[in-house]
Design a protein around this motif. Structure first.
Motif, PDB file in Angstrom:
ATOM      1  N   GLY A 127     -25.478  63.458  43.794  1.00 46.44           N
ATOM      2  CA  GLY A 127     -25.943  62.635  44.906  1.00 46.44           C
ATOM      3  C   GLY A 127     -25.246  61.305  44.818  1.00 46.44           C
ATOM      4  N   TRP A 128     -25.546  60.424  45.765  1.00 48.93           N
ATOM      5  CA  TRP A 128     -24.808  59.157  45.789  1.00 48.93           C
ATOM      6  C   TRP A 128     -25.119  58.307  44.570  1.00 48.93           C
ATOM      7  CZ3 TRP A 128     -26.719  54.294  45.509  1.00 48.93           C
ATOM      8  CH2 TRP A 128     -28.093  54.165  45.741  1.00 48.93           C
ATOM      9  N   THR A 156     -22.132  56.923  42.376  1.00 46.58           N
ATOM     10  CA  THR A 156     -21.898  55.478  42.281  1.00 46.58           C
ATOM     11  C   THR A 156     -21.978  55.022  40.833  1.00 46.58           C
ATOM     12  OG1 THR A 156     -23.138  55.387  44.329  1.00 46.58           O
ATOM     13  CG2 THR A 156     -22.518  53.294  43.340  1.00 46.58           C
ATOM     14  N   ALA A 157     -23.037  55.466  40.151  1.00 43.09           N
ATOM     15  CA  ALA A 157     -23.241  55.015  38.777  1.00 43.09           C
ATOM     16  C   ALA A 157     -22.077  55.444  37.905  1.00 43.09           C
ATOM     17  CB  ALA A 157     -24.546  55.580  38.237  1.00 43.09           C
ATOM     18  N   TRP A 183     -19.059  61.714  30.270  1.00 38.31           N
ATOM     19  CA  TRP A 183     -18.576  62.742  31.179  1.00 38.31           C
ATOM     20  C   TRP A 183     -18.936  64.128  30.709  1.00 38.31           C
ATOM     21  CZ3 TRP A 183     -16.976  62.851  36.056  1.00 38.31           C
ATOM     22  CH2 TRP A 183     -16.782  61.619  36.656  1.00 38.31           C
ATOM     23  N   SER A 184     -19.017  64.336  29.370  1.00 36.07           N
ATOM     24  CA  SER A 184     -19.412  65.689  28.991  1.00 36.07           C
ATOM     25  C   SER A 184     -20.910  65.890  29.186  1.00 36.07           C
ATOM     26  CB  SER A 184     -18.948  66.039  27.570  1.00 36.07           C
ATOM     27  OG  SER A 184     -19.232  65.018  26.684  1.00 36.07           O
ATOM     28  N   ALA A 185     -21.695  64.792  29.241  1.00 35.34           N
ATOM     29  CA  ALA A 185     -23.131  64.963  29.498  1.00 35.34           C
ATOM     30  C   ALA A 185     -23.429  65.049  31.002  1.00 35.34           C
ATOM     31  CB  ALA A 185     -23.914  63.806  28.877  1.00 35.34           C
ATOM     32  N   LEU A 186     -22.826  64.152  31.784  1.00 37.92           N
ATOM     33  CA  LEU A 186     -23.208  64.039  33.194  1.00 37.92           C
ATOM     34  C   LEU A 186     -22.143  64.531  34.146  1.00 37.92           C
ATOM     35  CD1 LEU A 186     -24.567  60.380  33.064  1.00 37.92           C
ATOM     36  CD2 LEU A 186     -25.772  62.463  32.534  1.00 37.92           C
ATOM     37  N   GLY A 187     -20.943  64.762  33.651  1.00 30.97           N
ATOM     38  CA  GLY A 187     -19.808  65.011  34.532  1.00 30.97           C
ATOM     39  C   GLY A 187     -19.939  66.272  35.374  1.00 30.97           C
ATOM     40  N   GLU A 188     -20.601  67.302  34.803  1.00 34.98           N
ATOM     41  CA  GLU A 188     -20.649  68.580  35.506  1.00 34.98           C
ATOM     42  C   GLU A 188     -21.211  68.458  36.910  1.00 34.98           C
ATOM     43  OE1 GLU A 188     -22.523  71.867  33.379  1.00 34.98           O
ATOM     44  OE2 GLU A 188     -21.410  71.176  31.629  1.00 34.98           O
ATOM     45  N   GLN A 189     -22.173  67.531  37.052  1.00 32.26           N
ATOM     46  CA  GLN A 189     -22.820  67.395  38.350  1.00 32.26           C
ATOM     47  C   GLN A 189     -21.954  66.613  39.339  1.00 32.26           C
ATOM     48  OE1 GLN A 189     -25.740  68.733  39.206  1.00 32.26           O
ATOM     49  NE2 GLN A 189     -26.134  69.596  37.191  1.00 32.26           N
ATOM     50  N   ALA A 214     -28.302  50.602  35.359  1.00 27.82           N
ATOM     51  CA  ALA A 214     -29.451  50.232  36.193  1.00 27.82           C
ATOM     52  C   ALA A 214     -29.644  51.248  37.321  1.00 27.82           C
ATOM     53  CB  ALA A 214     -29.252  48.828  36.762  1.00 27.82           C
ATOM     54  N   ILE A 215     -28.548  51.671  37.944  1.00 28.45           N
ATOM     55  CA  ILE A 215     -28.663  52.631  39.050  1.00 28.45           C
ATOM     56  C   ILE A 215     -29.179  53.974  38.531  1.00 28.45           C
ATOM     57  CG2 ILE A 215     -27.326  53.953  40.736  1.00 28.45           C
ATOM     58  CD1 ILE A 215     -25.569  51.494  41.075  1.00 28.45           C
ATOM     59  N   LEU A 216     -28.675  54.409  37.383  1.00 24.87           N
ATOM     60  CA  LEU A 216     -29.146  55.680  36.823  1.00 24.87           C
ATOM     61  C   LEU A 216     -30.621  55.600  36.477  1.00 24.87           C
ATOM     62  CD1 LEU A 216     -26.355  57.011  34.438  1.00 24.87           C
ATOM     63  CD2 LEU A 216     -27.095  57.949  36.609  1.00 24.87           C
ATOM     64  N   TYR A 217     -31.046  54.469  35.883  1.00 27.09           N
ATOM     65  CA  TYR A 217     -32.461  54.331  35.523  1.00 27.09           C
ATOM     66  C   TYR A 217     -33.323  54.315  36.780  1.00 27.09           C
ATOM     67  CZ  TYR A 217     -36.728  53.076  33.252  1.00 27.09           C
ATOM     68  OH  TYR A 217     -38.014  53.112  32.813  1.00 27.09           O
ATOM     69  N   ASP A 218     -32.826  53.650  37.806  1.00 24.74           N
ATOM     70  CA  ASP A 218     -33.561  53.591  39.073  1.00 24.74           C
ATOM     71  C   ASP A 218     -33.758  55.000  39.635  1.00 24.74           C
ATOM     72  OD1 ASP A 218     -34.781  52.347  41.241  1.00 24.74           O
ATOM     73  OD2 ASP A 218     -32.927  52.463  42.404  1.00 24.74           O
ATOM     74  N   ALA A 219     -32.729  55.825  39.534  1.00 27.74           N
ATOM     75  CA  ALA A 219     -32.801  57.143  40.165  1.00 27.74           C
ATOM     76  C   ALA A 219     -33.557  58.152  39.316  1.00 27.74           C
ATOM     77  CB  ALA A 219     -31.389  57.640  40.465  1.00 27.74           C
ATOM     78  N   TYR A 220     -33.415  58.095  37.989  1.00 30.52           N
ATOM     79  CA  TYR A 220     -33.967  59.174  37.164  1.00 30.52           C
ATOM     80  C   TYR A 220     -35.008  58.736  36.151  1.00 30.52           C
ATOM     81  CZ  TYR A 220     -29.918  61.209  39.319  1.00 30.52           C
ATOM     82  OH  TYR A 220     -29.023  61.614  40.250  1.00 30.52           O
ATOM     83  N   GLY A 221     -35.107  57.432  35.875  1.00 35.99           N
ATOM     84  CA  GLY A 221     -36.181  56.949  35.013  1.00 35.99           C
ATOM     85  C   GLY A 221     -36.022  57.269  33.538  1.00 35.99           C
ATOM     86  N   VAL A 222     -34.858  57.704  33.081  1.00 29.65           N
ATOM     87  CA  VAL A 222     -34.632  57.915  31.649  1.00 29.65           C
ATOM     88  C   VAL A 222     -33.299  57.300  31.255  1.00 29.65           C
ATOM     89  CG1 VAL A 222     -36.027  59.951  31.171  1.00 29.65           C
ATOM     90  CG2 VAL A 222     -33.779  60.225  32.179  1.00 29.65           C
TER      91      VAL A 222
END
Lengths: 484, 110
Positions: free
Chosen positions: A197-198, A202-203, A255-261, A176-184
């Protein structure tokens, strides 16, 4: 085409409910068909690159995408190999064990449901569909645990359900938090969108804690040993060998998709500490057990620690280029090798239960003489768990070591050796009962060689996995491109 | 503070209360209710995200997610209640503790 891998087992599960008398026939045919289909899909991925399909023709961000790349293909082959052999074992086991005759007609639909949804889990590409598939597979898994009628097993099942649902809800909050922030929701699109970012931190934290609960990483492992050890043997094998891998795979993907950030050195250090603690705690507890199934379940707790070493390995390697990261490859191969060894161990414990009506370690005395095939399976599967060089687990460990090597963490190598020693200690302490002589007269029910051969085949597959190193690496290197 | 932000705060509060209840309450029914509270928190948060683009109409994707989520939540609750019922049929036990000792694990070797 690839959605058939989900639809076929689900349809068969429904058909078993309609014709319970034909349960075993329908179940076995559906298993055979799923194995063949998986083989076709995996061969096609190996030969001609990743496959994907859009459900209903809707493309992301609105639609649901299923995709098979190298990692998914390896996990699907694990499902087919272990699942197929388990399907052969289960009817024979339930017929001979003193469970109620209704058990087998309940086992088939639940197991096919679990198989279909786990196949889906390994193919789904968006984080919400993954949640749904995870929950359906969880419901099937909990229902499978309750096939054992005892009250303790029901308590274990309820605890299992509540703990893992809490984990799922933590994960869903992250979604839910990821969808709220990025919409995908699609993982590939998300990887392009995310910024550190936070919201991302958090997500990812919520999702990671949630999935750690489901994958039973120490100290969130407490639900696993009772649930895995108290269920009927084929179910224990399914849960320990296959089901635990779903949450771990998802975490690896995330983690391999989003972890880098978001990945930080502190995070991978915390995971590494927990992984080491899991290995030590699981092994020590395994040593203390008096029942074979409990011992094998605690060994899963320890082995999950080994899988999680992939995260420090991924953070450690400054790997670039088209080749697969050795940390990722090592972890994936270890997951498959563990699935084969663990299924073999549980099924061998099942044969011990059939023959001696007890899974106490002391009931294993004299096994080398009375059940030589099963004793061999236990020994080979124990070896497969430890992973001598050349076996599947050995290959995984050497790739992991390669990824961990060279960074600033020079203390890894002695630690990995120590962990290996712990594994071999509890394996040997289990195996010594096989050769110990039995005192008094040995009463046992004969078990057909056909059933006894299945754990042996599983153990041999686990050891033989190391032979296919070039093939496995080549398969894992098939990476998916965009979302088109 | 716009309403959707308020909703998000309330949602997080509900989620945390549910989580607390799940971890602290040993009563089985309370645990199930706490789980439901957690999912309500997530659903409320999702509904609030539908107001992401305040200028245009509500985003439909969170609604689809919430509907699916409710179905999952009902199924989990039903299964959990059935398990509680089965446990209570054979004993008067009403509490479930996270940490427990395997009852077969006593020193029962010959």
């Amino acid at each position: 085409m690839i959605s058939v891998l989900i639809v076929l087992p689900l349809t068969a599960a429904f058909l078993v409910f309609l014709w319970p008398r034909q349960a075993t026939f329908i179940g076995l045919s559906a298993s055979a068909a799923t194995v063949i289909l998986t083989a076709i899909c995996v061969t096609s991925v190996y030969l001609s690159g990743p496959m994907h399909t859009l459900l209903g023709g809707w493309s992301p961000p609105l639609g649901i995408r299923l995709a098979i790349d190298g990692l998914s293909a390896l996990m699907l082959s694990m499902m087919a190999l272990v699942g197929g052999l388990l399907s052969l074992f289960a009817p024979g086991y339930f017929k001979r064990s003193h469970d109620k005759p209704a058990t087998i007609t309940l086992f088939w639909p639940l197991w096919l449901l679990l198989w279909g949804t786990l196949n889906g889990l390994f193919m789904a590409a968006d984080i919400f569909t993954l949640y749904v598939l995870m929950e359906i597979s969880l419901l099937a898994a909990v229902a499978l645990v309750t096939l054992s009628p005892s009250q303790v097993a029901t308590m274990a099942a309820l605890r299992y359900l509540l703990v893992t649902t809490t984990g799922s809800l933590l994960y869903l909050m992250g979604v839910a938090i990821l969808y709220d922030a990025y919409g995908v929701l699609d993982m590939v699109l998300l990887a392009e969108e995310v910024q550190s970012g936070w919201a991302l931190t958090t997500a990812l934290l919520l999702m990671t804690i949630g999935l750690m609960t489901k994958a039973a990483l120490f100290p969130l492992h407490f639900w696993l040993p009772p649930a895995h050890a108290l269920s009927p043997v084929p179910v224990s094998a399914i849960l320990s060998a296959l089901f635990v891998k779903g949450a771990f795979y998802l975490l690896l993907r995330l983690w391999s998709a989003l972890g880098e950030q978001a990945a930080s050195a502190e995070f991978s250090l915390v995971i590494a500490m927990l992984a080491v603690a899991a290995i030590v705690w699981g092994s020590v507890q395994a040593l203390r057990q008096r029942h074979l199934k409990m011992l094998i379940a605690y060994s899963t707790v320890a082995q999950v620690g080994f899988f999680f070493l992939a995260f420090p390995a991924l953070a450690n390697s400054h790997h670039t280029g088209p080749d697969i990261d050795p940390g990722l490859a090592g972890s994936a191969i270890q997951v498959v090798a563990h699935a084969l060894a663990k299924a073999s161990l549980f099924l061998a414990a099942g044969i011990l239960l059939l023959a001696r009506h007890s899974d106490r370690l002391s009931a294993m005395r004299g096994m080398a003489r009375s059940l030589p095939v099963t004793a061999a399976a236990l020994a080979l599967a124990g070896l497969g768990l430890y992973g001598p060089p050349g076996s599947g687990a050995g290959l995984g460990k050497s790739l992991l070591g390669q990824a961990l090597h060279g960074g600033e963490h020079g203390w890894w190598e002695p630690l990995l050796t120590f962990a290996g020693l712990l594994t071999i200690t509890y394996v040997l302490s289990m195996l010594r009962y096989i050769v110990l002589p039995y005192r008094g007269s040995l009463t046992m029910t004969p078990v057909s060689l056909w059933l006894q051969a299945i754990p042996l085949v599983l153990a041999l597959c686990g050891l033989g996995l190391g032979w296919f190193e070039p093939l496995l690496i080549e398969l894992l290197q098939v990476q998916s491109g965009g979302t088109e | 503070m716009t309403p959707d932000v308020l909703f998000k705060y309330v949602a997080v509060l509900l989620f945390v209360i549910g989580l607390y209840g799940m971890l602290s309450q040993p009563h089985m029914l309370r645990k199930i209710l706490a789980g439901n509270l957690m999912s309500v928190g997530v659903f409320l948060f999702m509904i609030a995200t539908a107001a992401r683009n305040a200028s245009i109409t509500a985003d439909p994707v969170p609604h689809a997610m919430v509907i699916t989520g409710i179905v999952v939540s009902i199924s989990v609750t039903a299964l959990a209640l059935m398990l509680v019922e089965r446990i209570q049929r054979s004993s008067k036990r009403i509490h479930l503790y996270w940490w427990f000792r395997h009852p077969h694990d006593r020193d029962d070797e010959p």
